[in-house]
Each structure stands twice: as structure tokens, then as C-alpha cells.
Design an enzyme around this catalytic site. Structure first.
Site, PDB file in Angstrom:
ATOM      1  N   SER A 177       0.600  -1.024  -0.559  1.00 24.48           N
ATOM      2  CA  SER A 177      -0.560  -0.399  -0.268  1.00 24.48           C
ATOM      3  C   SER A 177       0.891   1.617  -0.185  1.00 24.48           C
ATOM      4  O   SER A 177       0.565   2.491  -0.074  1.00 24.48           O
ATOM      5  CB  SER A 177      -1.101  -0.192   1.346  1.00 24.48           C
ATOM      6  OG  SER A 177      -0.169  -0.191   2.225  1.00 24.48           O
ATOM      7  N   HIS A 205      -5.479  -3.961  -2.351  1.00 22.49           N
ATOM      8  CA  HIS A 205      -5.320  -2.823  -3.797  1.00 22.49           C
ATOM      9  C   HIS A 205      -5.636  -3.880  -4.614  1.00 22.49           C
ATOM     10  O   HIS A 205      -5.086  -2.656  -5.699  1.00 22.49           O
ATOM     11  CB  HIS A 205      -3.655  -1.786  -3.105  1.00 22.49           C
ATOM     12  CG  HIS A 205      -4.448  -1.052  -2.232  1.00 22.49           C
ATOM     13  ND1 HIS A 205      -4.424   0.149  -2.153  1.00 22.49           N
ATOM     14  CD2 HIS A 205      -3.763  -1.419  -0.672  1.00 22.49           C
ATOM     15  CE1 HIS A 205      -4.550   0.888  -0.917  1.00 22.49           C
ATOM     16  NE2 HIS A 205      -3.993   0.063  -0.006  1.00 22.49           N
ATOM     17  N   LYS A 236     -12.062   0.156  -1.609  1.00 21.28           N
ATOM     18  CA  LYS A 236     -10.868   1.119  -2.608  1.00 21.28           C
ATOM     19  C   LYS A 236     -11.607   0.500  -4.100  1.00 21.28           C
ATOM     20  O   LYS A 236     -12.560   1.868  -4.370  1.00 21.28           O
ATOM     21  CB  LYS A 236      -9.910   0.014  -2.383  1.00 21.28           C
ATOM     22  CG  LYS A 236      -9.079   0.659  -0.925  1.00 21.28           C
ATOM     23  CD  LYS A 236      -8.191   0.357  -0.524  1.00 21.28           C
ATOM     24  CE  LYS A 236      -7.734   0.668   0.770  1.00 21.28           C
ATOM     25  NZ  LYS A 236      -6.610  -0.201   1.947  1.00 21.28           N
TER      26      LYS A 236
END
Ligand SMILES: *Cc1c(COP(=O)(O)O)cnc(C)c1O
Length: 388
Positions: A177, A205, A236
Site C-alpha cells: 500500500s 489494492h 477501495k
């Protein structure tokens, strides 16, 4: 005695104090703060879905049909049909037998790792693993051994040295990240097979972003293997809220019985579940959003490397600019704000000492003009600060 003020003064002196700033706009490529509009390069909303009309319609319809609250824990009466539908979609998306949704990615990590291993077991974790993975590892009571970032040779040696009867979990982010690089999953899986360990893959992610179908790190490497326990978040790229585990049916049933942050919490609001279903639909149907994200990603990374910035080996839409000193990173971030660009400085303890950085994250919905302005401005300030 408690002395919070003293603790905060201490942080302030080291340029490490943090504070909350209200944002007066929706999640998009611009943001409004203190009456000013900034270009936004710091959101995990990679596909721009947090403000997508299809997702908003799905949420509104779900509120009309199901109301606004989850009501109670899923094991009591909170388990709406939308959960079943969403979990089936996630399992299909991740090529697994089954899936389980948690209230957040954080809850999925602490809950699952805490249930999978206990005292007497062992966890090997990449040094740059997300805080929630380390938290889960600590809470589990298992022995935690950290290996150097992506160093599979060291991981192999550590696996060799352990007592063979220890239950073993290798924990890694798919996309890291703060560095934006990708874990060497094929080699980690090979080691796991050789040493009879399981791999816990945090695809926060990567989900919706990585791989030919946007399914994540396994998709990127073309791997399907039930030794890999895939965690992901719905918050996300998918634009909403929630975390999940995708794996074999038996593991999911076990988590339903053992993962405390799953058991002792209220179900998510129906609208949030409907949003995630709509997001998965959209990602499956329309690869053009993801393609646009990667077009921006490749352009920005290439340009920043060419002009001499250190982008920490980034391979994804998370592109750091490594600065080193915390003060310089803050200075860089402030100068960008003066130019109307919002990119926060990332400081210890989020990243190791001496590696403070700016962290750019790109979105599919950025325009070419916005990207161009970013590149020109970064170059100008980089030169002023003698970083390039
Ligand atoms: C954001 C993040 C999480 C936590 O997910 P939330 O859904 O935001 O709670 C877990 N792991 C990684 C690597 C993350 O970046």
C-alpha cells in the site's frame, strides 16, 4: 498519570502529529477543503466508483427495498439475502468455492488471522505488510517472524528453520500500500507448497485493479490455488465499504464460527451490500475503466522515473515519490497544495524511518489534462527542492 498533551507535543516536535481535516466534497478527482478546490491524487477510489451513477442507483433501490440499517449480527437476523448474493459474486470473481464478507478490510484481517492461527503456530510476514495484518498476527498469539520486503530467499530459510509441526501462515499484501509494488506470489506459493504452509494474501489494492480481469493478484499471475487465502476490500476500487475472505467452503464455515470480528458485530447496511454487487457487475462488464487507469499509471510512472524521482519500484496506480526526510516530504506536500494539488506526505510510523514520501494514487476518472498538470508541477517542485 495520563498526560496526552505532552505526548502530542512530542509528536509535533518530530513533525509526526496528525490531524483530521474536513472535506466538503464528494469522492471525485477534485476535493474541496477550507473553501478551496484541489486536484485529488490521494484516493483509493481507483475506478471512480465511489461516485458512480450505477452504484448510487443500486444503493438507493436497496434502501427503498431493505431500509437503512443492518439490524443485528449476521448470525442473528442481519443476514439479508443481499449478503448471499454478494458472497456468491465474490467467490465467482475470485475463482474460489466460497466467500465471507466482513464489515471492513481491517475486520477481515484481524478476524481471519486471529481465527486461522493461535499460540504455538507461526506467521511469516513481509516487512511492509499493512498494519491490520500485523495487528491480526499479534492478536492471534502466534509467533510472528518478519522477512525483508519481497525477500523470498530469506523466507525460504526461515521456513526451513521452523519446527515442522508448527501450523504456518505466510502473510503478504498483493500490492503493497505504501510502495505500490507487487508481491512475488508464484515464488511464495512454491515455498508454501514445499513447506506445507498457507498463504494469506491481502488484495485490498489489487481487487478490481490488477490482472486481465481485474480480479487481483492471482489473476495477474494466472494462479488458482486453494493454498492461497484471498482477502480483499470492497472499500477501495469497488467504491463502497466492507472486507472479505475468498477461499474453500470449509475455511469459510470455520471463520463463521471462529472469527470474532465477524460474529460480534452488526451486519452492514443493505445499501452498502447492493453497491458492492453493482461494482462487481460493472467491473465484469466494462474493462474500459480499468484500461484507462492503467494508461494513466504507465504514463505517470514512466515520466517520474525518467526525470529522476525514486518511485520505490512501483508497478501499480499507487506511485510513491521517495523523499527521505519527513520535513522535506511535508514541504513538498505543502508546495503542491499551493499549486492546487492534494498529495499527502506519508511519514513514520506508516513507513520506515528515513523513507518519508509523497504517495500519489491515480484514478481512471482523472483527465489527461489533470495528469499533465500533475507531472509538470511535480517536476517544478522536485527541482526547487533539489530532489531531481
Ligand atoms: C485499506 C487496507 C486494509 C483495510 O481495509 P478497509 O476496508 O479500509 O478496512 C487492509 N489491508 C490493506 C493492504 C489496505 O490497504
Amino acid at each position: 498519570m495520563f498526560n496526552f498533551q505532552k505526548e502530542i507535543s512530542f509528536l509535533t516536535k518530530q513533525h509526526l502529529a496528525r490531524n483530521l481535516v474536513p472535506i466538503d466534497s464528494r469522492q471525485s478527482t477534485t476535493l474541496k477543503q477550507n473553501g478551496r478546490i484541489f486536484l485529488q491524487f490521494s484516493s483509493n477510489n481507483y475506478l471512480g466508483l465511489a461516485d458512480h451513477s450505477t452504484l448510487k442507483s443500486a444503493a438507493i433501490a436497496a434502501i427503498q427495498n431493505w431500509g437503512v440499517g443492518g439490524g443485528s449480527s449476521r448470525l442473528v437476523t442481519g443476514n439479508s439475502r443481499l449478503y448471499v448474493e454478494l458472497e456468491n459474486r465474490i467467490a465467482k470473481f475470485k475463482n474460489t468455492e466460497s466467500a465471507l464478507v466482513f464489515s471492513s478490510g481491517y475486520a477481515a484481517n484481524i478476524g481471519s488471522i486471529g481465527a486461522l492461527v493461535q499460540k504455538g503456530d507461526i506467521i511469516f510476514a513481509d516487512r511492509l505488510c499493512h498494519a491490520s495484518l500485523i495487528e491480526g498476527a499479534r492478536l492471534s498469539g502466534a509467533t510472528l517472524r518478519v522477512y525483508h520486503h519481497k525477500d523470498t530467499e530469506q523466507l525460504g530459510r526461515l521456513l526451513q528453520k521452523r519446527k515442522v509441526k508448527d501450523k504456518t501462515l505466510i502473510v503478504t499484501d498483493g500490492v503493497f500500500s505504501m510502495d505500490g509494488d507487487i508481491t512475488p506470489l508464484p515464488e511464495i506459493l512454491r515455498l508454501a507448497e514445499e513447506h506445507n504452509a498457507f498463504v494469506y494474501l491481502d488484495d485490498a489494492h489489487s481487487t478490481g485493479v490488477l490482472g486481465p480481469h481485474g480480479q487481483g493478484t492471482c489473476d495477474h499471475f494466472g494462479l488458482i490455488n486453494s493454498r492461497i487465502i484471498q482477502m480483499g476490500t470492497l472499500s477501495k476500487a469497488l467504491g463502497g465499504l466492507g472486507g472479505f475472505i475468498a477461499s474453500d467452503q470449509s475455511l469459510i464455515e470455520y471463520l463463521i464460527n471462529r472469527a470474532r470480528p465477524f460474529i460480534y458485530t452488526t451486519a452492514l447496511p443493505p445499501s452498502v451490500l447492493a453497491t458492492s454487487i453493482a461494482a462487481l457487475d460493472l467491473i465484469g462488464k466494462d474493462p474500459s475503466i480499468r484500461k484507462q487507469l492503467w494508461r494513466h499509471t504507465n504514463q505517470v510512472r514512466k515520466h517520474l522515473n525518467q526525470i529522476g524521482f525514486n518511485t520505490c519500484g512501483s508497478e501499480t496506480p499507487i506511485i510513491p515519490i521517495r523523499v527521505g526526510k519527513t520535513e522535506t516530504a511535508l514541504d513538498f506536500s505543502r508546495k503542491l497544495l499551493d499549486e492546487g494539488i492534494y498529495i499527502p506526505a506519508i511519514r513514520p510510523p506508516t513507513v520506515p524511518d528515513g523513507t518519508s514520501r509523497l504517495r500519489i494514487s491515480l484514478m481512471a476518472s482523472h483527465t489527461d489534462e489533470q495528469i499533465q498538470f500533475l507531472l509538470v508541477t511535480l517536476e517544478k517542485i522536485g527541482k526547487e527542492l533539489r530532489l531531481i
